[in-house]
Design a protein around this motif. Sequence first.
Motif: not given
Length: 334
Positions: A18-20, A66-75, A268-277, A311-315
Amino acid sequence: MSGHQLSGRAVLSQVREELARYHPVIAPQNLRVAVLRFEPGPEDPQAWRLRMEASRISAEQKVRAFTHLGFAVDHVVLPPTVSPAEFAARLDAANADPAVSAVIIQFPPPARLAALVHRLNPAKDIDGLLDERSLQRACATADGITRIVAPFAEGATVAVIGARGFVGSGVVRLLADRQIATLPLDQGDDLRRAARADIVVSTAGIPHLLTPNHIRPHHRVVVDSGFSPRPDGTVAGDISPQAATLPQHITPVPGGVGPVEMAVLMERIVRQVADPALKSWTIPPVPYLGRAAAAQMRSTGIRRAPGRVPGPAAAPRPGTEAPRHDKKRSGPTR
């Protein structure tokens, strides 16, 4: 009657799908997430080394999420010799970098560094590590556990084992927000009192702590948040194998709460950077038996779970109707 396993991996798979759709929004921004974890030293006790192994597994799950969402991850893997000044400098640099959207600090940190966690910018604390300074109501693990419990919780009392710990106290707080009754239990309490509850959540992190003395067939769901790597390479949860078949539903270890935690962090991170709603994903109502019916099925020797879990009901996508929110909502233990 045998316990029906609630797959956290299935929840995560559907939330990832759903978040892809946010990947094309996030990736061009060149945003990063920092994941910091600690390496054990060769002379550290085995118990600490095993906790750091659990931390490694969790960190790698977060990198994939986080990589799946398009972030670069500093591990970032910090050596056992890392100094307080070095750790503080890492946090300060991440706080000051506008490209770093979130910072995850794998728990537990070494005791000598624990106080420095509070240098983290609350705006980047998507895992709710800063207690009352956090913008999150509780950590992602507690949030995920509460979503698992919710479809079973109408009129229920939830026994929370480890209720004074970081995750357990968050579960108690979130359940209280939903006006769900809790029975908080911790070290020094008679854990057999959990047998009287309708639902059991264990956040103790003690392998096979709960036995048939604590887990009963009338339990609608048992959420096992334990994840204890063992020297032989296996992983143990808090529920003993003898008790795991008793409740109507149970989260497996691994593959239960851990993936659900990842699904919460992604939201949480999608809500923060891409879709507050963005609305929270939920799990629809799940069938379960009342105490009398569960006892009758047990006495007649019928061995089947009361139904399949949807299964979960996605937003919902923008412009579509939001899922109905009521008392029967829900949401990697790993």
